[in-house]
Design an enzyme around this catalytic site. Structure first.
Site, PDB file in Angstrom:
ATOM      1  N   ASP A  78      49.864  38.351  35.155  1.00  0.00           N
ATOM      2  CA  ASP A  78      48.623  38.910  35.738  1.00  0.00           C
ATOM      3  C   ASP A  78      48.833  40.352  36.183  1.00  0.00           C
ATOM      4  O   ASP A  78      47.939  41.199  36.020  1.00  0.00           O
ATOM      5  CB  ASP A  78      48.184  38.056  36.919  1.00  0.00           C
ATOM      6  CG  ASP A  78      47.660  36.690  36.481  1.00  0.00           C
ATOM      7  OD1 ASP A  78      47.369  36.537  35.283  1.00  0.00           O
ATOM      8  OD2 ASP A  78      47.529  35.804  37.367  1.00  0.00           O
ATOM      9  N   GLU A  92      44.585  39.172  27.119  1.00  0.00           N
ATOM     10  CA  GLU A  92      45.220  40.471  27.293  1.00  0.00           C
ATOM     11  C   GLU A  92      44.562  41.543  26.443  1.00  0.00           C
ATOM     12  O   GLU A  92      45.088  42.649  26.278  1.00  0.00           O
ATOM     13  CB  GLU A  92      46.712  40.389  26.921  1.00  0.00           C
ATOM     14  CG  GLU A  92      47.029  40.238  25.452  1.00  0.00           C
ATOM     15  CD  GLU A  92      46.878  38.814  24.941  1.00  0.00           C
ATOM     16  OE1 GLU A  92      47.275  38.560  23.795  1.00  0.00           O
ATOM     17  OE2 GLU A  92      46.351  37.932  25.673  1.00  0.00           O
TER      18      GLU A  92
END
Length: 506
Positions: A394, A420
């Site tokens: 994260d 992503e």
């Protein structure tokens, strides 16, 4: 005192002066008709007459004895004792001068002439026989000065009557006017009509004295239940809070009397010994006579406490509603932000991105302006999750999103397209400029992205980019994004950490 200054005196002072003037006029008329005050000249004439008669008696005896030596001595002694006598002359019955002492008198006139204040003529007789005449000349009486006049008894009496009478009359009339009930001249039916009015009503004269006050006004405050008639309304300290002279002059009823014009809708707060204050609305109207002259003022006190409280409650409610509206607006903004933003990165989500970028794409097609789309992907992102855990993964997504956002303009739109992967819309941007932007961001991520990951010495973070432009023929935003995604796939297939522009397949 000038006439203008007299006309500005109060009614009590003018009445007092009028009464004293009438009294003094009556005294002077009585003196003219009855002679109640003695005349100063009459008293002096009488005194000199008596002195001359006494001298005549003495001289008559001496003339009968023919004692001329003693007669001359007596006349000389009288001259020495009375300095007002200028000359004494004794004449025989034939008019010839027998003796003369003092100043020489040239013209004596005939015997038996009348006496005056300065010239006394007394006959000398022996039985019924006229022996001659005593002629006494006095010095002329000097004109009386102010001090002499004021020393006279009747002058003192008039002065006492004038000053003392005016002071006593003024005190008595002022006292009487203060406690006189002017409302007694108002018909009872009119007073009752005023008492039924729902507003407080006061009528004052030119000197601000209360002529009439109705029941509503008297029940505004406990002190108002006392007798008010004849008292100045400016003396009611309970009616106003500020007692200094400037504040009193600004009171609406004082202004109405001075300006002789209406004063409307003046708010006034009336404090009470117990309970909340009363909110009043004051109106003042001049009271004029048949010739239009100002004779006083009619003042109304309208209790608007209920309206004031209702307005206050309304203001409080509106303030609460405004505060609630602002909070709802803030919440709506926050909800809109939450609905349109990715919670991890703060970037637009796909739904919000398509709403805003779709409008930009349509405008660019209509206006034939340049428009580019940039797709970015974090290289080998799965390894970050597998090696360091999802928390570090994260962080990697966050630092890459921050780097992407730092290289954009205000109209550019950044979206977390999924996982992503990121998508950037670049309006009014040529393909060359879009490639430069992508290369700059790629270099920044490669150089500085690892600095943003805390607590772990992770492997180097890089990203791959694909760029597509509207000028290459995309008809929809989705098609343009797909072209940029195909270019991204080429970057990943050819070694990653690079920027590739989409080209139409051969």
């Amino acid at each position: 005192m000038s006439l203008a200054a007299f006309l500005h005196l109060g009614p009590v002072a003018r009445i007092s002066m009028g009464l004293i003037s009438l009294l003094l006029t009556l005294v002077f008329l009585s003196d003219v008709v009855l002679g109640i005050f003695p005349r100063p000249d009459d008293s002096l004439v009488h005194q000199r007459q008596r002195a001359a008669e006494v001298l005549a008696i003495q001289i008559t005896g001496l003339m009968a004895d023919r004692n001329e030596i003693l007669l001359g001595r007596v006349m000389q002694r009288v001259l020495a004792q009375d300095t007002d006598i200028r000359a004494i002359t004794l004449r025989r019955s034939d008019g010839a001068v027998a003796f003369q002492r003092g100043e020489t008198v040239a013209a004596l006139g005939a015997l038996g002439g009348p006496s005056t204040l300065d010239h006394m003529r007394i006959p000398v007789t022996n039985g019924n026989e006229l022996m001659g005449e005593i002629d006494i000349r006095f010095k002329p009486k000097a004109s009386a000065g102010l001090d002499d006049i004021l020393k006279r008894p009747h002058a003192k009496l008039l002065l006492v009557l004038s000053v003392g009478g005016f002071v006593l009359s003024y005190i008595y009339l002022r006292r009487a006017m203060q406690y006189l009930n002017p409302s007694a001249t108002v018909p009872d039916r009119v007073r009752k009509a005023f008492d039924t009015l729902p507003v407080g009503l006061v009528i004052v004269d030119q000197q601000s004295r209360v002529v009439l006050a109705n029941d509503t006004f008297r029940h505004l405050q406990p002190e108002a239940l006392e007798s008010l008639n004849g008292q100045a309304i400016t003396s009611f300290s309970w009616l106003f809070q500020d007692a200094d002279e400037d504040a009193i002059q600004k009171l609406p009823w004082v202004q109405a009397l001075h300006k002789a014009e209406p004063i409307q809708e003046v708010p006034l707060t009336l404090a009470r010994p117990s309970g909340p204050p009363i909110q009043l609305m004051v109106n003042c109207t001049p009271v004029t006579d048949g010739k239009g002259r100002n004779r006083g003022s009619m003042i109304t006190f309208d209790d608007v406490s209920d309206i004031h409280r209702a307005n206050e409650d309304l203001r409080n409610t509106l303030a609460a509603l405004e505060l609630s509206r602002e909070r709802i607006e803030e919440q709506n903004i926050e909800l809109k932000r939450l609905a349109s933003r990715d919670t991890l990165t703060g970037c637009f989500n796909r739904r919000a991105f398509f709403e805003q970028a779709g409008e930009q794409f349509s405008d660019a097609k209509l206006q034939h302006t340049s428009y580019c789309c940039l797709m970015a992907d974090i290289d080998h992102f799965k390894q970050f999750n597998d090696l360091y855990g999802h928390a570090v993964g994260d962080q990697v997504i966050q630092v890459v999103a921050k780097a992407l956002a730092s290289g954009l303009r205000q109209p550019d739109i950044l979206c977390r397209y999924g996982g992503e992967e990121f998508c950037i819309a670049l309006p009014n941007t040529s393909l060359e400029d879009a490639l430069a932007v992508a290369e700059r961001i790629r270099a920044q991520i490669e150089t500085h992205a690892n600095e943003g990951v805390r607590g772990n010495n992770v492997k180097r973070i890089t990203s791959s980019f694909g760029v597509a432009t509207l000028s290459q023929g995309a008809t929809t935003l989705e098609e343009l994004i797909d072209q940029a995604d195909q270019a991204l796939y080429v970057s990943k297939q050819t070694g990653r950490n690079r920027v590739t522009a989409w080209t139409r397949p051969a």
